[in-house]
Design a protein around this motif. Structure first.
Motif, PDB file in Angstrom:
ATOM      1  N   GLU A 199      35.813  -0.315  -0.825  1.00 29.79           N
ATOM      2  CA  GLU A 199      37.262  -0.478  -0.935  1.00 29.79           C
ATOM      3  C   GLU A 199      37.727  -1.295   0.255  1.00 29.79           C
ATOM      4  O   GLU A 199      37.337  -1.023   1.396  1.00 29.79           O
ATOM      5  N   LYS A 200      38.551  -2.294  -0.030  1.00 31.30           N
ATOM      6  CA  LYS A 200      39.023  -3.187   1.024  1.00 31.30           C
ATOM      7  C   LYS A 200      39.729  -2.403   2.126  1.00 31.30           C
ATOM      8  O   LYS A 200      40.551  -1.528   1.868  1.00 31.30           O
ATOM      9  N   GLU A 201      39.366  -2.732   3.381  1.00 32.78           N
ATOM     10  CA  GLU A 201      39.951  -2.139   4.593  1.00 32.78           C
ATOM     11  C   GLU A 201      39.690  -0.644   4.710  1.00 32.78           C
ATOM     12  O   GLU A 201      40.307   0.036   5.526  1.00 32.78           O
ATOM     13  N   VAL A 202      38.790  -0.115   3.880  1.00 30.72           N
ATOM     14  CA  VAL A 202      38.434   1.318   3.966  1.00 30.72           C
ATOM     15  C   VAL A 202      36.973   1.488   4.342  1.00 30.72           C
ATOM     16  O   VAL A 202      36.632   2.261   5.246  1.00 30.72           O
ATOM     17  N   GLY A 203      36.102   0.755   3.669  1.00 26.89           N
ATOM     18  CA  GLY A 203      34.679   0.854   4.001  1.00 26.89           C
ATOM     19  C   GLY A 203      33.788   0.733   2.780  1.00 26.89           C
ATOM     20  O   GLY A 203      34.259   0.561   1.651  1.00 26.89           O
ATOM     21  N   THR A 204      32.497   0.825   3.046  1.00 26.14           N
ATOM     22  CA  THR A 204      31.499   0.650   1.991  1.00 26.14           C
ATOM     23  C   THR A 204      30.458   1.756   2.079  1.00 26.14           C
ATOM     24  O   THR A 204      30.071   2.171   3.172  1.00 26.14           O
ATOM     25  N   THR A 205      30.008   2.199   0.923  1.00 24.47           N
ATOM     26  CA  THR A 205      28.917   3.170   0.835  1.00 24.47           C
ATOM     27  C   THR A 205      27.794   2.577  -0.004  1.00 24.47           C
ATOM     28  O   THR A 205      28.028   2.090  -1.117  1.00 24.47           O
ATOM     29  N   VAL A 206      26.599   2.585   0.551  1.00 25.34           N
ATOM     30  CA  VAL A 206      25.419   2.120  -0.173  1.00 25.34           C
ATOM     31  C   VAL A 206      24.503   3.318  -0.399  1.00 25.34           C
ATOM     32  O   VAL A 206      24.057   3.960   0.557  1.00 25.34           O
ATOM     33  N   ASP A 207      24.240   3.643  -1.654  1.00 29.18           N
ATOM     34  CA  ASP A 207      23.337   4.735  -2.006  1.00 29.18           C
ATOM     35  C   ASP A 207      22.014   4.155  -2.484  1.00 29.18           C
ATOM     36  O   ASP A 207      21.982   3.406  -3.476  1.00 29.18           O
ATOM     37  N   ILE A 208      20.946   4.482  -1.758  1.00 28.18           N
ATOM     38  CA  ILE A 208      19.600   4.039  -2.141  1.00 28.18           C
ATOM     39  C   ILE A 208      18.868   5.242  -2.713  1.00 28.18           C
ATOM     40  O   ILE A 208      18.584   6.212  -1.994  1.00 28.18           O
ATOM     41  N   ILE A 209      18.587   5.197  -4.006  1.00 28.11           N
ATOM     42  CA  ILE A 209      17.947   6.324  -4.689  1.00 28.11           C
ATOM     43  C   ILE A 209      16.491   5.970  -4.947  1.00 28.11           C
ATOM     44  O   ILE A 209      16.188   4.970  -5.615  1.00 28.11           O
ATOM     45  N   LEU A 210      15.586   6.782  -4.406  1.00 30.19           N
ATOM     46  CA  LEU A 210      14.146   6.517  -4.516  1.00 30.19           C
ATOM     47  C   LEU A 210      13.435   7.723  -5.119  1.00 30.19           C
ATOM     48  O   LEU A 210      13.763   8.875  -4.795  1.00 30.19           O
ATOM     49  N   PRO A 211      12.461   7.474  -5.992  1.00 32.65           N
ATOM     50  CA  PRO A 211      11.692   8.591  -6.552  1.00 32.65           C
ATOM     51  C   PRO A 211      10.735   9.169  -5.510  1.00 32.65           C
ATOM     52  O   PRO A 211      10.219   8.443  -4.661  1.00 32.65           O
ATOM     53  N   ILE A 256       8.058  11.045   0.625  1.00 34.04           N
ATOM     54  CA  ILE A 256       7.931  10.352  -0.652  1.00 34.04           C
ATOM     55  C   ILE A 256       6.750   9.394  -0.592  1.00 34.04           C
ATOM     56  O   ILE A 256       6.275   9.047   0.485  1.00 34.04           O
ATOM     57  N   GLU A 257       6.289   8.977  -1.766  1.00 35.77           N
ATOM     58  CA  GLU A 257       5.229   7.973  -1.838  1.00 35.77           C
ATOM     59  C   GLU A 257       5.875   6.592  -1.769  1.00 35.77           C
ATOM     60  O   GLU A 257       6.678   6.229  -2.637  1.00 35.77           O
ATOM     61  N   CYS A 258       5.531   5.825  -0.742  1.00 39.74           N
ATOM     62  CA  CYS A 258       6.205   4.545  -0.524  1.00 39.74           C
ATOM     63  C   CYS A 258       5.384   3.657   0.401  1.00 39.74           C
ATOM     64  O   CYS A 258       4.350   4.070   0.927  1.00 39.74           O
ATOM     65  N   SER A 259       5.890   2.447   0.612  1.00 43.22           N
ATOM     66  CA  SER A 259       5.368   1.549   1.640  1.00 43.22           C
ATOM     67  C   SER A 259       6.309   1.661   2.833  1.00 43.22           C
ATOM     68  O   SER A 259       7.472   1.239   2.745  1.00 43.22           O
ATOM     69  N   ASP A 260       5.847   2.223   3.922  1.00 42.10           N
ATOM     70  CA  ASP A 260       6.739   2.457   5.066  1.00 42.10           C
ATOM     71  C   ASP A 260       7.266   1.143   5.648  1.00 42.10           C
ATOM     72  O   ASP A 260       8.416   1.055   6.078  1.00 42.10           O
ATOM     73  N   ASN A 261       6.423   0.097   5.657  1.00 45.32           N
ATOM     74  CA  ASN A 261       6.865  -1.192   6.216  1.00 45.32           C
ATOM     75  C   ASN A 261       7.995  -1.809   5.389  1.00 45.32           C
ATOM     76  O   ASN A 261       8.975  -2.334   5.939  1.00 45.32           O
ATOM     77  N   SER A 319       0.853  -1.182   0.000  1.00 47.45           N
ATOM     78  CA  SER A 319       0.000   0.000   0.000  1.00 47.45           C
ATOM     79  C   SER A 319       0.891   1.235   0.000  1.00 47.45           C
ATOM     80  O   SER A 319       1.726   1.424   0.889  1.00 47.45           O
ATOM     81  N   ILE A 320       0.716   2.060  -1.024  1.00 48.61           N
ATOM     82  CA  ILE A 320       1.563   3.235  -1.196  1.00 48.61           C
ATOM     83  C   ILE A 320       0.866   4.468  -0.646  1.00 48.61           C
ATOM     84  O   ILE A 320      -0.290   4.736  -0.953  1.00 48.61           O
ATOM     85  N   SER A 321       1.590   5.198   0.188  1.00 44.55           N
ATOM     86  CA  SER A 321       1.092   6.481   0.683  1.00 44.55           C
ATOM     87  C   SER A 321       2.293   7.363   1.004  1.00 44.55           C
ATOM     88  O   SER A 321       3.437   6.913   0.956  1.00 44.55           O
ATOM     89  N   GLU A 322       2.034   8.600   1.330  1.00 45.00           N
ATOM     90  CA  GLU A 322       3.137   9.540   1.573  1.00 45.00           C
ATOM     91  C   GLU A 322       3.666   9.372   3.003  1.00 45.00           C
ATOM     92  O   GLU A 322       2.894   9.375   3.970  1.00 45.00           O
TER      93      GLU A 322
END
Length: 421
Positions: free
Chosen positions: A399-411, A305-310, A267-270
């Protein structure tokens, strides 16, 4: 452009003017020899005019053909480059010049290593082109390979590059034709198709065995809990606790399989993404403390944003939990929510943990592929499916032994219908 008939008429007019000039300015008596000379002069003038006209016509045709060729290669969305036998650039289309940041550079007659001095960003890439060209010359035939080219925005583009060496009859190098087609989107589409097929297989497997596993699992869990309650032996309680933990782990895996197995009605809502992220971070704060990891949240404007919060909660739990587990003691996990574009927002989860290899990143999200000893890989598979359901994308940089970045792009506006499967 002047037509061939007009140019021919102009040459005739010039010839007539020259002939009339010769006749007008001739002051000697009109003897037979003089008349013969005049006729010879006229014939020579006409002959020269015809020769000049033909050469001029050929030159114009060559220029027209060159202009058509230039228009053709400039209209191509591929990188096109012609080099001589020594590797000097003869011609390149606008796409290629823009690609290597060589717009406005007088590139003709220069080698790749010389052009590398005009662009610091593509310095190494252009120098490597000479090495790659030499391999094509050694092969002595059309060579095809995939080349990854870095972009100023930090991404990479993949080019399917064809190099065709040309030779004179005596075997000497004549020239090299280079054509590079951007196949990045094609590879992304193929990768998505492969992942979809894998998810389909996993879904079929889960649908057939998921419920069959969960039913006896519930009975086993109930009996173990009953035995644990009845026993007074602490050693036995310890073993029962291990059994319960493992049964719960199996139950969790089955749950994730079932999520992949059947379409989930959402169910999508703001909703406020900031609020969802903060709720998840509060939920995971205890686990972070147990791992001696600090959770930081960068507060800025509130994004709706319009999404499913769960589903988004499940997504953020999976990603942030992975970041906590990947962090080293006294590590830090930072989460930011910011505007990515007028139509999108970006949620970034950054850790300074062990990082991943490039090979691992190419397979990330595959079912049952995980860097954890007891991991199933289903968590990220489910996460990527949730992002896909919301019309977004996930990007990983590590990058090994440096870290990780995860970018989640949502409309901001959900691209699909509400309450869809």
């Amino acid at each position: 452009m002047m037509t061939e008939k007009k140019r021919f008429a102009n040459y005739i007019l010039i010839g007539i003017v020259l002939i009339v000039s010769i006749l007008t300015f001739t002051t000697n008596p009109m003897t037979i020899s003089h008349k013969i000379n005049e006729i010879v002069y006229m014939v020579i003038i006409v002959f020269l005019l015809i020769v000049v006209f033909r050469k001029d016509t050929k030159l114009i045709k060559i220029k027209e053909a060159e202009q058509r060729l230039t228009t053709l290669i400039n209209s191509m969305v591929d990188f096109v480059n012609f080099k001589d036998g020594d590797g000097r650039w003869i011609e390149a289309n606008e796409f290629g010049l823009k690609l290597f940041q060589l717009e406005g550079v007088d590139y003709r007659g220069k080698k790749d290593s010389e052009l590398a001095e005009y662009t610091s960003f593509y310095n190494e890439a252009l120098i490597y082109c000479e090495v790659s060209d030499e391999e094509a010359w050694k092969n002595g035939k059309t060579t095809r390979c995939e080349e990854r080219l870095p972009m100023p925005d930090g991404t990479f583009r993949v080019f399917d590059t064809i190099k065709v060496p040309l030779y004179y009859e005596n075997g000497m190098r004549k020239g090299l034709v280079v054509i590079g087609r951007d196949i990045t989107e094609k590879q992304i589409t193929e990768e998505k198709l492969r992942r979809t097929e894998k998810l389909s297989v996993v879904g079929e497997l889960a649908a057939s065995v998921g419920h069959e596993i969960r039913n006896p699992l519930t009975s086993l869990k109930g009996f173990v809990q009953m035995f644990r309650t009845d026993t007074k032996d602490e050693r036995q309680k310890y073993y029962y606790d291990i059994m319960l933990d493992e049964l719960e782990r199996i139950n969790h895996i089955v749950g994730e399989l079932l999520i992949l197995a059947k379409p989930q009605k959402i169910s999508i809502s703001e909703h406020s993404v900031n609020t969802i992220v903060k709720d998840v971070m509060s939920l995971l704060e205890t686990q972070a403390n147990m791992n001696n990891v600090a959770l930081n949240y960068e507060e800025n404007e509130n994004h709706f944003i319009e999404c499913s919060d769960n589903l988004l909660k499940q997504l953020f739990i999976n990603v942030i939990k992975n970041a906590i587990e990947a962090s080293t003691p006294n590590g830090e996990v930072s989460v930011t929510v910011k505007r990515h574009s007028p139509e999108e927002i970006c949620i970034s989860v950054i850790d300074n943990g062990v990082g991943f290899s490039e090979d691992f990143l190419t397979r990330i999200g595959e079912p049952f592929y995980s860097s954890k000893e007891k991991g199933t890989g289903l968590g990220l598979t489910v996460s990527m499916k949730i992002v896909e359901q919301h019309g977004g994308s996930m990007n990983f940089r590590s990058e090994k032994e440096v870290g990780t970045t995860v970018d989640i792009i949502l409309p901001i506006t959900h691209p699909f219908l509400s309450n869809h499967a």
